[in-house]
Design a protein around this motif. Structure first.
Motif, PDB file in Angstrom:
ATOM      1  N   THR A 119       0.844  -1.208   0.000  1.00  0.00           N
ATOM      2  CA  THR A 119       0.000   0.000   0.000  1.00  0.00           C
ATOM      3  C   THR A 119       0.875   1.252   0.000  1.00  0.00           C
ATOM      4  OG1 THR A 119      -0.203  -0.142   2.419  1.00  0.00           O
ATOM      5  CG2 THR A 119      -1.988  -1.088   1.108  1.00  0.00           C
ATOM      6  N   GLN A 120       1.993   1.235   0.714  1.00  0.00           N
ATOM      7  CA  GLN A 120       2.920   2.356   0.698  1.00  0.00           C
ATOM      8  C   GLN A 120       3.539   2.536  -0.684  1.00  0.00           C
ATOM      9  OE1 GLN A 120       5.806   1.688   3.786  1.00  0.00           O
ATOM     10  NE2 GLN A 120       4.384   2.198   5.447  1.00  0.00           N
ATOM     11  N   PHE A 121       3.851   1.434  -1.346  1.00  0.00           N
ATOM     12  CA  PHE A 121       4.453   1.506  -2.678  1.00  0.00           C
ATOM     13  C   PHE A 121       3.505   2.168  -3.678  1.00  0.00           C
ATOM     14  CE2 PHE A 121       5.154  -0.370  -6.895  1.00  0.00           C
ATOM     15  CZ  PHE A 121       6.494  -0.032  -7.105  1.00  0.00           C
ATOM     16  N   HIS A 122       2.261   1.726  -3.706  1.00  0.00           N
ATOM     17  CA  HIS A 122       1.311   2.284  -4.665  1.00  0.00           C
ATOM     18  C   HIS A 122       0.952   3.732  -4.316  1.00  0.00           C
ATOM     19  CE1 HIS A 122       0.884  -1.353  -6.936  1.00  0.00           C
ATOM     20  NE2 HIS A 122       0.527  -2.045  -5.884  1.00  0.00           N
ATOM     21  N   GLN A 123       0.958   4.062  -3.045  1.00  0.00           N
ATOM     22  CA  GLN A 123       0.743   5.458  -2.666  1.00  0.00           C
ATOM     23  C   GLN A 123       1.886   6.333  -3.180  1.00  0.00           C
ATOM     24  OE1 GLN A 123       1.226   6.672   1.486  1.00  0.00           O
ATOM     25  NE2 GLN A 123      -0.696   7.788   1.352  1.00  0.00           N
ATOM     26  N   ILE A 153      -8.124  -1.832  -4.231  1.00  0.00           N
ATOM     27  CA  ILE A 153      -8.534  -0.567  -4.859  1.00  0.00           C
ATOM     28  C   ILE A 153      -7.336   0.107  -5.526  1.00  0.00           C
ATOM     29  CG2 ILE A 153      -9.374   1.764  -4.357  1.00  0.00           C
ATOM     30  CD1 ILE A 153     -11.119   0.529  -2.173  1.00  0.00           C
ATOM     31  N   GLN A 154      -6.182   0.102  -4.869  1.00  0.00           N
ATOM     32  CA  GLN A 154      -4.990   0.705  -5.456  1.00  0.00           C
ATOM     33  C   GLN A 154      -4.585   0.010  -6.754  1.00  0.00           C
ATOM     34  OE1 GLN A 154      -2.325   0.409  -2.050  1.00  0.00           O
ATOM     35  NE2 GLN A 154      -2.360   2.636  -1.813  1.00  0.00           N
ATOM     36  N   LEU A 155      -4.664  -1.319  -6.774  1.00  0.00           N
ATOM     37  CA  LEU A 155      -4.327  -2.064  -7.995  1.00  0.00           C
ATOM     38  C   LEU A 155      -5.286  -1.715  -9.121  1.00  0.00           C
ATOM     39  CD1 LEU A 155      -3.461  -5.555  -6.463  1.00  0.00           C
ATOM     40  CD2 LEU A 155      -1.874  -3.914  -7.493  1.00  0.00           C
ATOM     41  N   PHE A 156      -6.542  -1.523  -8.791  1.00  0.00           N
ATOM     42  CA  PHE A 156      -7.526  -1.130  -9.814  1.00  0.00           C
ATOM     43  C   PHE A 156      -7.174   0.240 -10.390  1.00  0.00           C
ATOM     44  CE2 PHE A 156     -11.357   1.381 -10.716  1.00  0.00           C
ATOM     45  CZ  PHE A 156     -11.867   0.645 -11.785  1.00  0.00           C
TER      46      PHE A 156
END
Length: 483
Positions: free
Chosen positions: A169-173, A231-234
């Motif tokens: 989650t930190q990576f995608h943020q 949600i981040q992957l989407f």
């Protein structure tokens, strides 16, 4: 009397003139703020994060009421801190290192390089998370029961097993921040995660018909992280704009200086820096849980979560300006770099000061919302707010150093600060309890922030602090008046 009466008609004219000048000054000031990119972007991101922190505050209050037993709430607080500590450790600095490189290519419109960097960073992160999780779980299994005391072993195992969720989650943020997609960066982690946690916890309470324990709440947190990651992957896999044409010579230069091969060399110093920063951020509750027990950990945890409301301006502005700092340094735009740093400093300090004052006034009442036993944490809240205000006053020096490629220097400063923090915790917690942990936080923050400001001034010839220029301007004005 006649002379005094003759002067009276002039007074309303002067008053009107002063009012017009003030109105004109306010209009110019408002127009300047509207045209400031840092203020505009920071306001949008700050609104999202402020809403998220309010939701998170209500969430912690709700969880404290649902759990009802402060000892069980302390177990949950200890487990959550271990979860995010391990997740941030396993991230190994890859999110920030990759985002710095992505920001440079995104600013040039080279989406192909952005995709290549993102995939390369994700592969490195997956490998390190898998290795770290296995090692952490083996260590937890091997430790004797006496190490855990009142803290169940299952909490540590759960935190270790789910830590990769935090890392990704930190990576995608970080990827969303690098491309200045503020809603995609902040909404999932800052707003949706605490919202999901609260809804799932309420659903579990309604279904089970009893108060949850610390372990159950920690499981709920892990489920909310999983939903956020989906949600981040989407959002990441949405159709990207076509890549712009890049001149071959410049493309070759970027490949050497800002390509995938630079991820790990940049990530390792950032990891060491992040490791030190994490000990300062999460070590308080962790050490308190071991030395002071769950009740002390719960009190500090609540005060620390409340004090984070004052950190909104600093964290938001830092996230907003990171890609701009990286691009300005890559283009050797020193004037743009100093201007961004100056705007970031002002956009951080004054909202932080307002937040600190409000929290000092309302702090006792807000702590009482968690329960009568948490009001004793008000002195802790006061000291933690002083730490946030100090960090804001000294400006975004750490971000400037990292985004300009001086991550090794930051590593040295943060390592020193972490060492001071650990020593202070071990000395002050047995003596002063959770107040000692707060004082240790203030001391280490002073070491870290002043060290980074010194390096920015000496190595980059920039001034990241807001306070120093204000004092200089004030001294110059006084000198001119005296002359």
């Amino acid at each position: 009397m006649a002379g005094a009466g003759a002067r009276n008609p002039e007074r309303p004219k002067k008053a009107v003139g002063r009012m017009k000048r003030r109105t004109h000054w306010l209009k110019r000031w408002a127009e300047k703020l509207r045209n400031n990119a840092v203020v505009r972007s920071g306001s949008a991101a700050g609104t999202i994060k402020a809403v998220g922190l309010v939701i998170a505050f209500v969430l912690q209050m709700l969880l404290a009421r649902l759990v009802s037993d402060p000892a069980q709430f302390g177990i949950y607080a200890w487990g959550q801190n271990m979860l995010f500590l391990l997740g941030s450790l396993f991230a190994l600095g890859i999110p920030l290192a990759t985002s710095r490189l992505v920001a440079v290519h995104h600013n040039r419109g080279d989406q192909a390089s952005v995709t290549t960097l993102r995939h390369s960073g994700a592969r490195w992160l997956a490998l390190i998370c898998l290795t770290g999780t296995v090692i952490a779980m083996i260590i937890v299994f091997a430790l004797p029961s006496s190490v855990f005391g009142d803290l169940p072993r299952i909490v540590a195992l759960l935190a270790a097993g789910a830590s990769s969720l935090v890392a990704f989650t930190q990576f995608h943020q970080a990827m969303a921040r690098a491309r200045s997609r503020l809603a995609s960066a902040f909404l999932p982690t800052q707003v949706l995660r605490p919202l999901f946690t609260g809804l799932i916890a309420l659903g579990w309470f309604a279904w089970a018909g009893r108060n949850p324990g610390g372990v159950e709440i920690l499981i709920v947190v892990c489920l909310s992280l999983l939903l956020v990651l989906v949600i981040q992957l989407f959002l990441v896999n949405r159709r990207q704009p076509a890549s712009a044409d890049v001149e071959p010579d410049h493309d070759e230069l970027r490949r050497d200086s800002y390509g995938p091969s630079r991820i790990m060399p940049n990530a390792l110093p950032i990891f060491a820096t992040r490791l030190a920063d994490l000990f300062v951020q999460y070590g308080n509750v962790f050490v308190l849980g071991v030395l002071g027990g769950p009740l002390a950990a719960a009190g500090f945890f609540v005060a620390e979560r409340l004090s984070r409301l004052a950190s909104v301006p600093r964290s938001v502005i830092s996230s907003v300006v990171q890609p701009w700092l990286a691009s300005a340094h890559a283009q050797d735009d020193r004037r743009g770099l100093q201007e961004t740093v100056r705007h970031a400093g002002h956009a951080t300090l004054w909202p932080t000061l307002v937040s600190v004052v409000i929290l000092l006034i309302a702090g006792s009442f807000l702590l009482s919302l968690f329960g009568s036993g948490y009001q004793s944490a008000y002195p802790v809240l006061t000291i933690l707010l002083a730490s946030h205000l100090l960090g804001a006053a000294l400006g975004p020096a750490q971000q400037v150093l990292i985004m300009s490629g001086h991550q090794s220097l930051v590593m040295k400063v943060m390592t020193l600060a972490a060492g001071v923090h650990i020593i202070a915790l071990l000395v002050l917690i047995p003596w002063l309890g959770m107040i000692g942990a707060a004082i240790a936080n203030l001391v280490s923050t002073s070491v870290a922030r002043t060290g980074c400001v010194y390096l920015v001034r000496t190595r980059l010839d920039l001034d990241p602090s807001v306070i120093a220029p204000l004092f200089t301007k004030w001294s110059t004005k006084r000198k001119d008046e005296d002359d």
